[in-house]
Design an enzyme around this catalytic site. Sequence first.
Site, PDB file in Angstrom:
ATOM      1  N   CYS A 113      10.624  -0.136  -2.230  1.00 25.41           N
ATOM      2  CA  CYS A 113       9.770  -1.112  -1.172  1.00 25.41           C
ATOM      3  C   CYS A 113      10.460  -1.079   0.332  1.00 25.41           C
ATOM      4  O   CYS A 113       9.469  -1.196   1.253  1.00 25.41           O
ATOM      5  CB  CYS A 113       9.704  -2.669  -1.619  1.00 25.41           C
ATOM      6  SG  CYS A 113       9.019  -2.847  -3.315  1.00 25.41           S
ATOM      7  N   HIS A 252       7.541  -6.822   4.222  1.00 29.13           N
ATOM      8  CA  HIS A 252       7.262  -6.070   2.971  1.00 29.13           C
ATOM      9  C   HIS A 252       6.237  -7.210   2.108  1.00 29.13           C
ATOM     10  O   HIS A 252       6.590  -8.473   2.553  1.00 29.13           O
ATOM     11  CB  HIS A 252       8.218  -5.712   2.100  1.00 29.13           C
ATOM     12  CG  HIS A 252       7.914  -5.318   0.738  1.00 29.13           C
ATOM     13  ND1 HIS A 252       7.057  -4.566   0.336  1.00 29.13           N
ATOM     14  CD2 HIS A 252       8.359  -5.850  -0.262  1.00 29.13           C
ATOM     15  CE1 HIS A 252       6.758  -4.428  -0.927  1.00 29.13           C
ATOM     16  NE2 HIS A 252       7.823  -5.184  -1.400  1.00 29.13           N
ATOM     17  N   ASN A 282       1.300  -5.882  -3.913  1.00 25.03           N
ATOM     18  CA  ASN A 282       2.739  -5.465  -3.555  1.00 25.03           C
ATOM     19  C   ASN A 282       2.442  -3.806  -3.900  1.00 25.03           C
ATOM     20  O   ASN A 282       2.254  -3.236  -4.848  1.00 25.03           O
ATOM     21  CB  ASN A 282       3.939  -6.095  -4.421  1.00 25.03           C
ATOM     22  CG  ASN A 282       5.092  -5.176  -4.006  1.00 25.03           C
ATOM     23  OD1 ASN A 282       5.157  -4.071  -3.275  1.00 25.03           O
ATOM     24  ND2 ASN A 282       6.426  -5.873  -4.808  1.00 25.03           N
TER      25      ASN A 282
END
Length: 325
Positions: A113, A252, A282
């Site tokens: 990520c 993020h 996500n």
Amino acid sequence: MKRIGILGLGKYLPEKVLTNAELEKMVDTSDEWILTRTGIKERRIAGQGQAASDLATKAARQALKEAGLKPTEVDMIIVATITGDMQFPATACFVQANLGAKNAFCFDISAACAGFIYGLVTAQQFITQGECNYALVIGSEVLSTVTDWQDRSTCVLFGDGAGAVVLGEVKSGGILSSYLGCDGTKTGLLNLPGGGSRNPTSQKTVEQRMHYIKMQGNELFKIAVMSMAEAAQIALKRAGLKCADVQWIIPHQANLRIIDAVAKRLGFVNAKVYVNIERYGNMSSASTAIALVEAVQEGLVKKGDIVLLDAFGAGLVWGAVIMEW
Ligand code: UT7
């Protein structure tokens, strides 16, 4: 000292939308649980046969158009991904071929990520050193292919997408500072154990569902908040700035509660936080990239604004970049 900044941005989200209501029919979950625990309402799912390079190529074409560059003018392509087309070659090589960017050298970054931030910082170094003039940095993921659709603790979280930027020299603004971190002692908290040289693909690894994401979400939560806050503080210090100087935080998008907790911990007073997790979930490396692209394309980020990019993921890895727009 050269100033390196963003010359063009692009994104691609697959058309198919998977809602929380649809997930309720697949696993023992509820729209209410997903929304209150994560902030996610829906996510995008790539079509059959759509690989990370396909999404990346579409995002990259948009970024190149906006930068006014031909594919042959790109010197370097970095794709940040954990769901590359194949174990090898690098997904960036497929993107190079798709674009016809025949003068670019290409490689992938595996920083989950935080991959887009790792990619930005890497590209900045190459351009600063004079190794190249124009770099494409792309975060692209097809997480739906590594999601265990029988595991309610993970399958409600992830989505597919790609975000791309062209980096090059700018006259003013650009990247002011950055910070990258890692704690390799916690690889066990989030990983995909099967298919690598540790557990080569076999009937056993498939039966044990080792080809899917394994995550201890609860343990990650606290570390994510602390790491993202620390990364932001260090990057701000390196830029000689304070929290009050920041106009936009582009974090993020793993969990709305993580985003809120980071902003609170840092004590941001003036900054606005860009959030799109409700639409996409996500998307690992693509999350920060797409959030940046959308914040700019929606006209929210204005010239002269101080922007903080901040991310955390499997590794564990984390990082922050401070930019002046
Ligand atoms: O991308 C970067 C790396 N990833 C992260 O940073 C993720 C960080 N972690 C998180 O975002 C959160 O921990 C999750 C969203 C993954 C989970 O939320 P949580 O509040 O930490 O829930 P939990 O794992 O502690 O589970 C609470 C309860 C459990 O039931 P019991 O044991 O209390 O009876 C779970 O079994 O919620 C249950 N649960 C669910 N219930 C309905 C777990 N998943 C679901 C679900 N639907 N999908």
